[in-house]
Design a protein around this motif. Structure first.
Motif, PDB file in Angstrom:
ATOM      1  N   ASP A  78      46.588 -41.184 -52.754  1.00 52.30           N
ATOM      2  CA  ASP A  78      45.753 -40.091 -52.263  1.00 52.30           C
ATOM      3  C   ASP A  78      44.465 -40.560 -51.583  1.00 52.30           C
ATOM      4  N   TYR A  79      44.315 -41.862 -51.412  1.00 55.06           N
ATOM      5  CA  TYR A  79      43.171 -42.375 -50.655  1.00 55.06           C
ATOM      6  C   TYR A  79      43.324 -41.934 -49.197  1.00 55.06           C
ATOM      7  N   THR A  80      42.228 -41.539 -48.563  1.00 52.87           N
ATOM      8  CA  THR A  80      42.312 -40.996 -47.206  1.00 52.87           C
ATOM      9  C   THR A  80      41.654 -41.910 -46.186  1.00 52.87           C
ATOM     10  N   SER A 125      40.341 -41.724 -42.097  1.00 58.89           N
ATOM     11  CA  SER A 125      40.040 -40.805 -41.001  1.00 58.89           C
ATOM     12  C   SER A 125      40.635 -41.370 -39.718  1.00 58.89           C
ATOM     13  N   PRO A 138      41.093 -36.726 -41.566  1.00 57.69           N
ATOM     14  CA  PRO A 138      41.468 -37.429 -42.797  1.00 57.69           C
ATOM     15  C   PRO A 138      42.948 -37.267 -43.128  1.00 57.69           C
ATOM     16  N   VAL A 139      43.598 -38.371 -43.432  1.00 59.50           N
ATOM     17  CA  VAL A 139      45.023 -38.375 -43.780  1.00 59.50           C
ATOM     18  C   VAL A 139      45.210 -39.257 -45.003  1.00 59.50           C
ATOM     19  N   ARG A 140      45.947 -38.767 -45.992  1.00 59.57           N
ATOM     20  CA  ARG A 140      46.237 -39.579 -47.174  1.00 59.57           C
ATOM     21  C   ARG A 140      47.175 -40.720 -46.787  1.00 59.57           C
ATOM     22  N   ILE A 141      46.916 -41.898 -47.371  1.00 61.09           N
ATOM     23  CA  ILE A 141      47.663 -43.068 -46.916  1.00 61.09           C
ATOM     24  C   ILE A 141      49.133 -43.023 -47.334  1.00 61.09           C
ATOM     25  N   TYR A 190      51.030 -40.609 -46.666  1.00 63.63           N
ATOM     26  CA  TYR A 190      51.699 -40.040 -45.499  1.00 63.63           C
ATOM     27  C   TYR A 190      51.738 -41.049 -44.347  1.00 63.63           C
TER      28      TYR A 190
END
Length: 296
Positions: free
Chosen positions: A160-162, A164, A170-173, A175
């Motif tokens: 869940d670390y994001t 930008s 911001p996108v969770r890593i 994904y």
């Protein structure tokens, strides 16, 4: 020259593994660009560098590989295209920073090396077992398998670390990692099937590596042991031997069954700090304590 001194300083530090991996890739890239240019000027042949490349890239033919076993590692530091190395090194820096913060320099190097080996292994299996590739000899080079292992490891460790991303936000890593895997699967029927298959091998290794770490098993220990042996051999340092002197008996000490977990109150304080100031406000030590607590 100051550049040479900077490079020497970077490799002399023991806590600089990420920058050292980046530097090795850059130095090899520059060396090959110069070599290719010189060979072209001398021979007028744009492909005069290919025999050297073939001695450093992984061949798909097992018989050839047996005569060039070093290629299983050397291939992972070779690039010829500027954008290829640019994207690989950017991803290695971004995701490698996270892995290094939580797992340290030695495990980051182990992950990169094991990812490269896993990528080469899956590539060899595919090109020798799948009929669609069996009659198409090829060579494999590039850092992508090792880098993909780092990406999947970071996403497995901190899903869940994001990050930008420009034009997206911001996108969770987790994904980002999913997209990396999907693009590799989709690219198998393209012009770089061997590279895409190697990406998938690295991705699988990165995922398994973190799952094993969380289960208390470090797959990178053999790589670290070999690295220590090579380092001692190069530096000329003898292996230390531990001897015991006879003396007064000491009181027995409690045997440690595993790493000491941070106290719950300390973890609650770290979580409160995240809620107030965000994850990025944590120190390296606080992040490591939070990771250890998550292994309970």
């Amino acid at each position: 020259m100051s550049i040479v001194n900077d490079i020497r300083t970077a490799f002399s530090r023991r806590d600089n593994a990420l920058n050292q991996l980046l530097l090795i890739n850059v130095l090899v890239f520059v060396a090959f660009i110069l070599l290719r240019t010189v060979l072209f000027l001398v021979t007028k042949d744009k492909n005069a560098h290919l025999p050297i490349l073939q001695w450093l890239a992984v061949p798909s033919v097992p018989g050839t590989l047996l005569t060039r076993p070093w290629t299983l590692l050397t291939y992972s530091f070779i690039h010829f295209d500027f954008f290829h190395i640019l994207f690989n090194l950017l991803n290695l820096y971004w995701f490698g920073t996270l892995v290094r913060e939580y797992l340290g320099d030695r495990r980051l190097v182990s992950l990169y090396v094991l990812g490269a080996l896993a990528g080469a292994a899956l590539y060899l299996l595919a090109f020798n077992l799948l009929p669609v590739f069996r009659d198409a000899p090829a060579i494999l080079y590039g850092a992508s398998a090792g880098v993909t292992a780092v990406i999947l490891a970071a996403a497995t460790l901190l899903p869940d670390y994001t990050f930008s991303i420009i034009f997206i936000g911001p996108v969770r890593i987790k994904y980002i990692a999913a997209v990396v895997v999907l693009v590799s699967v989709a690219g198998i029927n393209g012009g770089n099937a061997g590279g895409e298959i190697a990406h998938l091998g690295g991705a699988l290794l990165g995922f398994v590596f973190i799952k094993q770490i969380q289960a208390g098993r470090d797959l990178g220990r053999p790589v670290q042991a070999i690295g220590d042996w090579v380092g001692n051999l190069v530096s000329g340092r003898p292996n230390l031997r531990v001897t015991h002197r006879s003396g007064p008996a000491e009181a027995p000490t409690a045997k440690k069954s595993g790493p000491i977990k941070p106290e719950q109150e300390e973890i609650d304080g770290i979580l409160d700090k995240i809620s107030r100031s965000g994850y990025e406000s944590l120190s390296k030590e606080e992040k490591q304590k939070l990771f250890k607590a998550s292994q309970k």
